[in-house]
Design a protein around this motif. Structure first.
Motif, PDB file in Angstrom:
ATOM      1  N   ASP A 119       0.902   5.761 -10.135  1.00  0.00           N
ATOM      2  CA  ASP A 119       1.355   5.827  -8.744  1.00  0.00           C
ATOM      3  C   ASP A 119       2.777   5.282  -8.734  1.00  0.00           C
ATOM      4  OD1 ASP A 119       1.892   4.963  -6.037  1.00  0.00           O
ATOM      5  OD2 ASP A 119      -0.252   4.988  -5.623  1.00  0.00           O
ATOM      6  N   TYR A 315      -1.949   1.898   6.480  1.00  0.00           N
ATOM      7  CA  TYR A 315      -1.548   1.947   5.074  1.00  0.00           C
ATOM      8  C   TYR A 315      -2.678   1.486   4.151  1.00  0.00           C
ATOM      9  CZ  TYR A 315       1.785   1.100   1.185  1.00  0.00           C
ATOM     10  OH  TYR A 315       2.468   1.102  -0.005  1.00  0.00           O
ATOM     11  N   ASP A 319      -4.721   3.486   1.137  1.00  0.00           N
ATOM     12  CA  ASP A 319      -4.757   3.021  -0.246  1.00  0.00           C
ATOM     13  C   ASP A 319      -6.195   2.806  -0.729  1.00  0.00           C
ATOM     14  OD1 ASP A 319      -2.539   2.925  -1.921  1.00  0.00           O
ATOM     15  OD2 ASP A 319      -1.593   1.377  -0.704  1.00  0.00           O
TER      16      ASP A 319
HETATM   17  N1  ARG Z   1       5.711   4.385   0.396  1.00  0.00           N
HETATM   18  C1  ARG Z   1       5.554   3.012   0.022  1.00  0.00           C
HETATM   19  C2  ARG Z   1       6.845   2.245   0.302  1.00  0.00           C
HETATM   20  O1  ARG Z   1       7.895   2.809   0.473  1.00  0.00           O
HETATM   21  C3  ARG Z   1       5.197   2.842  -1.420  1.00  0.00           C
HETATM   22  C4  ARG Z   1       3.880   3.457  -1.850  1.00  0.00           C
HETATM   23  C5  ARG Z   1       3.315   2.756  -3.047  1.00  0.00           C
HETATM   24  N2  ARG Z   1       2.048   3.259  -3.464  1.00  0.00           N
HETATM   25  C6  ARG Z   1       0.877   2.951  -2.897  1.00  0.00           C
HETATM   26  N3  ARG Z   1      -0.215   3.508  -3.335  1.00  0.00           N
HETATM   27  N4  ARG Z   1       0.799   2.087  -1.901  1.00  0.00           N
HETATM   28  O2  ARG Z   1       6.814   1.030   0.336  1.00  0.00           O
END
Ligand code: ARG
Length: 576
Positions: A119, A315, A319
């Motif tokens: 990831d 979020y 996840d």
């Molecule tokens: N989009 C998130 C950011 O900019 C990071 C994602 C990281 N990966 C995850 N599975 N949470 O902070």
């Protein structure tokens, strides 16, 4: 088996068993590079202690049983019980010759049943990438390349942030600005201005904020018109990401974007599963998991919020669904999250919940490959002089432009110069992220990363260009160099011995998900090559056998450097 450390470990282990019995078969021989020899085995120190004999005596007993005939030509016990091991020149030369015909350069293939989800990059729709994303992207891409080189099955997952509350506000703002005007604005890639304008409306106009909140709900419930407007934002962002990834040679494709929205249909189910299992409970109206061991400053347990009191998912929910999907549906055996250090607690909580739920078992592992902060000269988050976030494209452009100035005097042909400057600038930028331990924060500094000496991209690229020029001058193809390698000078020996460590360096980076081990190794190769080049005439060598051997060492160094830089995703210009 070419790796000297592995060969020595095997021999020392056998000697330990011969000297002290089979119950010590598992003892780590503790082979380390040595100041006084090539390597030293430190096993006698802990072993002596546990056996109640002076470590020196234990070391002597091990040496008495040690069979390194043909491998070492000197074995000595020193200090409190170190076993110093000096390899025979002939053994080093033979191993290096063997590497020459080894397609895999001494890198063993890993267990093919390993399935790893990496990831990384972590981009967000309608937001520009910043240096933190750059670092997570570059490091993650190197990890992916390394694991694939070992033959593991790798699933790239960029976990694109395309869902969640900001989209209500962004869609409402798109409507207000007019779709066409909004699209035109987004096409410039200036998402920050767009986002800030939407945010300003949200903060200053209550009616707008209300509409934005309602829009989140209609979007998440699948309203076609909302989805269409959302797609406009997603498409514009994908275009932008394509540009950046292509320019940086990042291996992520559309199929790897693994968007948050993909998990939307699973969220309710994941919540229900955790609630049924008693892992998540209603607390102040919200559905929360309280994995043990996570307490805030006030000593109270910290919740992982799975469903807010208004019914919205966030979020953490995504996840949680993602980790279940990766473990249960994809059947991954290893999860690597290449994500900034500020998300450490969040990810550890997600891992803990996955363990409680029985998704994460002993058959698999989950790790947070922590990415440290990239700071400006002031030690704070990198900003422009006017305080804004630095645009990634601007950063890349400037690196390339400065690289052009570094190599300016060497090239008259503008097209060639431009091509090399691109490779050097981008190589320097990426290598800057790869050469330091990924957890540590570091100061962004163009001069340091573009330096032609030291552990920099340009230095490594330059070493390959130098080797190529030797072959060009001789009118030879490096692929034709057949050796055999012989050791007639210290610098030849040092270079050959260093090259034998390639497999170890690659494996180490794979195991720890830390590309800087490989970077450090390649720097050692370039450094030992430089000394060799200064001390040992290659084309001018008088003896034909010596000349062939040195050409072989050059060819091997070139292959190791080019392969290694390829695994790090660093471009290698033919000339420099
Ligand atoms: N989009 C998130 C950011 O900019 C990071 C994602 C990281 N990966 C995850 N599975 N949470 O902070």
């Amino acid at each position: 088996m070419a790796d000297p450390q592995e060969v020595l470990a095997e021999r020392v282990s056998a000697a330990v068993v011969a000297a002290f019995g089979a119950s010590h078969a598992g003892a780590d021989p503790l082979i380390r590079p040595s100041q006084f020899a090539d390597f030293q085995a430190n096993v006698a120190l802990p072993l002596g202690k546990s056996l109640g004999v002076p470590p020196r005596q234990a070391a002597e007993q091990i040496v008495a049983h040690l069979d390194v005939a043909g491998i070492c030509d000197r074995v000595e016990v020193s200090g409190p019980g170190f076993i110093n091991l000096t390899l025979a020149d002939r053994w080093v030369a033979t191993q290096a010759s063997g590497l020459l015909t080894d397609e895999r350069l001494g890198v063993a293939l890993a267990d093919p049943s390993m399935k790893v989800v990496v990831d990384y990059s972590g981009p967000n729709v309608a937001k520009e990438l910043h240096v933190g994303h750059l670092r997570a992207t570059v490091v993650g891409d190197a990890i992916v390349r390394i694991l694939e080189f070992l033959g593991q099955t790798v699933v790239r997952a960029a976990h694109l942030g395309d869902w969640g509350t900001p989209f209500g506000m962004l869609i409402e703002y798109t409507l207000e600005a007019g779709e066409e005007a909004a699209s035109a604005k987004l096409a410039t890639g200036d998402f920050t201005a767009f986002y800030q304008a939407a945010r300003a409306r949200f903060d200053s106009d209550e009616a707008f904020a209300e509409r934005a909140k309602r829009r989140v709900a209609t979007l998440q419930s699948g309203d076609p018109e909302s989805l269409r407007l959302w797609q406009v934002l997603v498409n514009a962002s994908m275009e932008y990401l394509h540009q950046i990834y292509a320019r940086l040679d990042i291996t992520l494709t559309d199929a790897d974007m693994d968007p948050e929205s993909f998990y939307n249909p699973m969220l309710a189910d994941v919540c229900a599963e955790l609630q049924d299992a008693g892992i998540a409970v209603i607390s102040e109206g919200a559905l929360c998991a309280f994995p043990p061991g996570f307490t805030g400053r006030d000593g109270k347990p910290v919740p992982l919020i799975l469903r807010k009191s208004d019914g919205a998912y966030g979020y953490a929910t995504t996840d949680t669904a993602a980790i279940r999907y990766r473990l249960v549906d994809l059947k991954a055996t290893r999860l690597i999250y290449v994500v900034g250090s500020e998300q450490a607690q969040h990810l550890q909580m997600v891992f803990a919940v996955a363990r409680e739920a029985g998704w994460l078992t002993d058959q698999a592992s989950a790790e947070h490959a922590v990415i440290g902060l990239v700071t400006g000269a002031d030690g704070k988050r990198l900003k422009t002089r006017t305080g804004e976030q630095v645009k990634l494209m601007t950063l890349i452009d400037e690196a390339v432009e400065r690289a052009g100035r570094v190599i300016a005097d060497r090239y008259d042909n503008p097209a060639q110069r431009e091509q090399i400057a691109e490779a050097v600038g981008i190589g320097a930028l990426k290598y800057g992220d790869l050469s330091v331990a990924r957890e540590s924060s570091y100061t962004f500094d163009y001069d340091r990363m573009l330096a032609l000496t030291g552990n920099t991209g340009p230095y490594l690229q330059y070493a390959t260009a130098r080797i190529r020029s030797i072959f060009r001058r001789a009118g030879l193809d490096p692929a034709g160099a057949a050796g055999p390698v012989q050791v007639t000078a210290e610098a030849e020996r040092a270079l050959a011995l260093t090259l034998l460590g390639f497999g170890r360096a690659v494996q180490q980076s794979a195991q720890t998900a830390e590309p800087h081990h490989l970077a450090g190794f390649l720097f050692d190769v370039a450094s030992t090559f430089t000394t060799f080049y200064e001390e040992c005439p290659v084309l001018q060598a008088e003896d034909q056998g010596v000349r062939d051997s040195r050409l072989a060492l050059c060819a091997l160094a070139l292959r190791v450097l080019v392969t290694g830089l390829g695994l790090l995703g660093i471009p290698v210009p033919e000339r420099m």
